[in-house]
Design an enzyme around this catalytic site. Sequence first.
Site, PDB file in Angstrom:
ATOM      1  N   ALA A 129       0.863  -1.178   0.000  1.00 54.60           N
ATOM      2  CA  ALA A 129       0.000   0.000   0.000  1.00 54.60           C
ATOM      3  C   ALA A 129       0.900   1.228   0.000  1.00 54.60           C
ATOM      4  O   ALA A 129       1.910   1.264   0.711  1.00 54.60           O
ATOM      5  CB  ALA A 129      -0.917   0.007   1.222  1.00 54.60           C
ATOM      6  N   ALA A 131       0.609   5.527   0.175  1.00 60.82           N
ATOM      7  CA  ALA A 131      -0.228   6.719   0.347  1.00 60.82           C
ATOM      8  C   ALA A 131       0.650   7.966   0.276  1.00 60.82           C
ATOM      9  O   ALA A 131       1.826   7.902  -0.073  1.00 60.82           O
ATOM     10  CB  ALA A 131      -0.976   6.647   1.672  1.00 60.82           C
ATOM     11  N   SER A 132       0.053   9.125   0.611  1.00 61.10           N
ATOM     12  CA  SER A 132       0.760  10.386   0.427  1.00 61.10           C
ATOM     13  C   SER A 132       1.917  10.562   1.400  1.00 61.10           C
ATOM     14  O   SER A 132       2.911  11.211   1.074  1.00 61.10           O
ATOM     15  CB  SER A 132      -0.217  11.550   0.577  1.00 61.10           C
ATOM     16  OG  SER A 132      -0.839  11.517   1.849  1.00 61.10           O
ATOM     17  N   ALA A 134       3.216   7.793   3.613  1.00 60.91           N
ATOM     18  CA  ALA A 134       4.010   6.593   3.876  1.00 60.91           C
ATOM     19  C   ALA A 134       3.519   5.438   3.021  1.00 60.91           C
ATOM     20  O   ALA A 134       2.482   5.531   2.350  1.00 60.91           O
ATOM     21  CB  ALA A 134       3.918   6.234   5.366  1.00 60.91           C
ATOM     22  N   ASP A 285     -10.969   7.498  10.968  1.00 59.98           N
ATOM     23  CA  ASP A 285     -10.894   7.193   9.527  1.00 59.98           C
ATOM     24  C   ASP A 285     -11.269   5.730   9.308  1.00 59.98           C
ATOM     25  O   ASP A 285     -10.558   4.972   8.646  1.00 59.98           O
ATOM     26  CB  ASP A 285      -9.478   7.485   9.021  1.00 59.98           C
ATOM     27  CG  ASP A 285      -9.402   7.554   7.499  1.00 59.98           C
ATOM     28  OD1 ASP A 285     -10.443   7.785   6.857  1.00 59.98           O
ATOM     29  OD2 ASP A 285      -8.299   7.378   6.945  1.00 59.98           O
TER      30      ASP A 285
END
Length: 515
Positions: A129, A131-132, A134, A285
């Site tokens: 995965a 993301a922005s 990490a 989240d």
Amino acid sequence: MLRALRNLGRMVSIGRTLGRHGALPVDLFRDSAPFLAFILSLGNRNKAPGRPGQRLAAALQALGPSFIKLGQVLSIRADLVGEDVANDLAELRDRLPAFSGDAARAIIEAELERPITELYARFDDQAVAAASIAQVHFAETPDGRLVAVKVLRPGIEQAFQQDIDLLLWLADWAVRVQPKLKRLKPVAVVETFARTVALEMDLRMEAAAASELAGNFTGDATFGVPSIDWDRTAKRVMTQERIIGFSIDKVEEIRASGLQTDQLLAHAADAFFNQVFRDGFFHADMHPGNMFVTPQGRLVAVDFGIMGRIDRQTRLYLADMLIGFLNRDYDLVAKVHFDAGFVPASQDQELFKQAVRSIGEPLHGRPLSDISVGRLLAQLFAVTEKFQMETQPQLLLLQKSMLTAEGMGRVLNPHVNMWDLSRPLIERWMIENRGPEARIADLLSNVAGIARRLPTLVRDLERTANMLAEGGGLRLHPDSVAALAAVREREGRRWRRLGWAALLLAAVALGVALS
């Protein structure tokens, strides 16, 4: 001057990206600065696909990590961008191309000051995965434990700092150009965003949040949190237990394994309710990508970068609000807002009650299973904007989290409301915290607090009198010393009377409770 020139140059690049996606904020300046609105309209690509919120989300995605995170923050600020845009921004996916496995290894070794071969028996270079901020790699420790390793992007701190400086500059100018935006605290929004991102970029803080949440659910067989490997965790690296199971949106796979989705939904509702109301510390989240189901049927949350806190008093205010709506007690709902200071005292409470009624009456007669608590709060915040309610970031985050949790519930069963499933838990909490016994307990606690402070207050008064009278610097006339002694004695008697009165009131209250 240099800052202004640098930010103006960056603004040109941002403006071109926003215009290419038809996302320049024309409506924001249409009334106060029509010429600026006209210029912005010329820069917009009018045939860009999608709704305004979708176009803005696409533009933020193109602008990179800082703006993706900003979009996620704005998705909980319906009061700032409007509910439709906020809902579209909530769909903004925090996904970027992965950086190389070699870069990840270098960061891990630099942070943990050991060769990666000593840290992990196996480390997968391919990220699972990205993301922005990490990305995550799977690995195995020398003692055979399967783990997930989260690694910060190279250079991400510097990139964010530059963009946050730009956003602060823009927020300050926005208030100057559009004074009515001051109530929405755009500068404070950016500062909060900066603090949130700073915490997210220290993975020790995320690990601590995971540890705290795990502690709150110790012994709970239905909900859990991955354990943290603190020996392999630092500012830019976090190692945690790897979860084996299904993403909660894989409904067919979950059912095929023999698990009951309605039971999982009930567990999810209980877990979220306990986080918010019992503990005041919640995963903010909780979308399907952050919730897994083990083969044994236990829910496990991941990704603790965004967490929310609500103090006990705010939880009680929120409970009273919900009780008021469900009982059509709009006096209570209005009173809570004014007592909590959410709505300024200068506003008309009767008029505010009328506005609250406009939200509550459409709910009358509908079963709890048909009521979205997240939507209810969104409507409430939209109404309170007209009464100059100051932004309550913790409630906005909770409201958006409730909508996300409700959306996750609909994935498991679109015909069942998660709040209806946890009704017994809700009712028990209401009785324990807002029933007569709870109110008497609060009264006794307040009285006990007064009684505990009495000796200190009297002692401080005596100490002050002695200090002033005994040459500690200021010399008093003997008549003044005598007058002060008389005041001290009189005040001491008054506080003692108040103490006895408080204790008597406590006894009466206890008698009423037990009768």
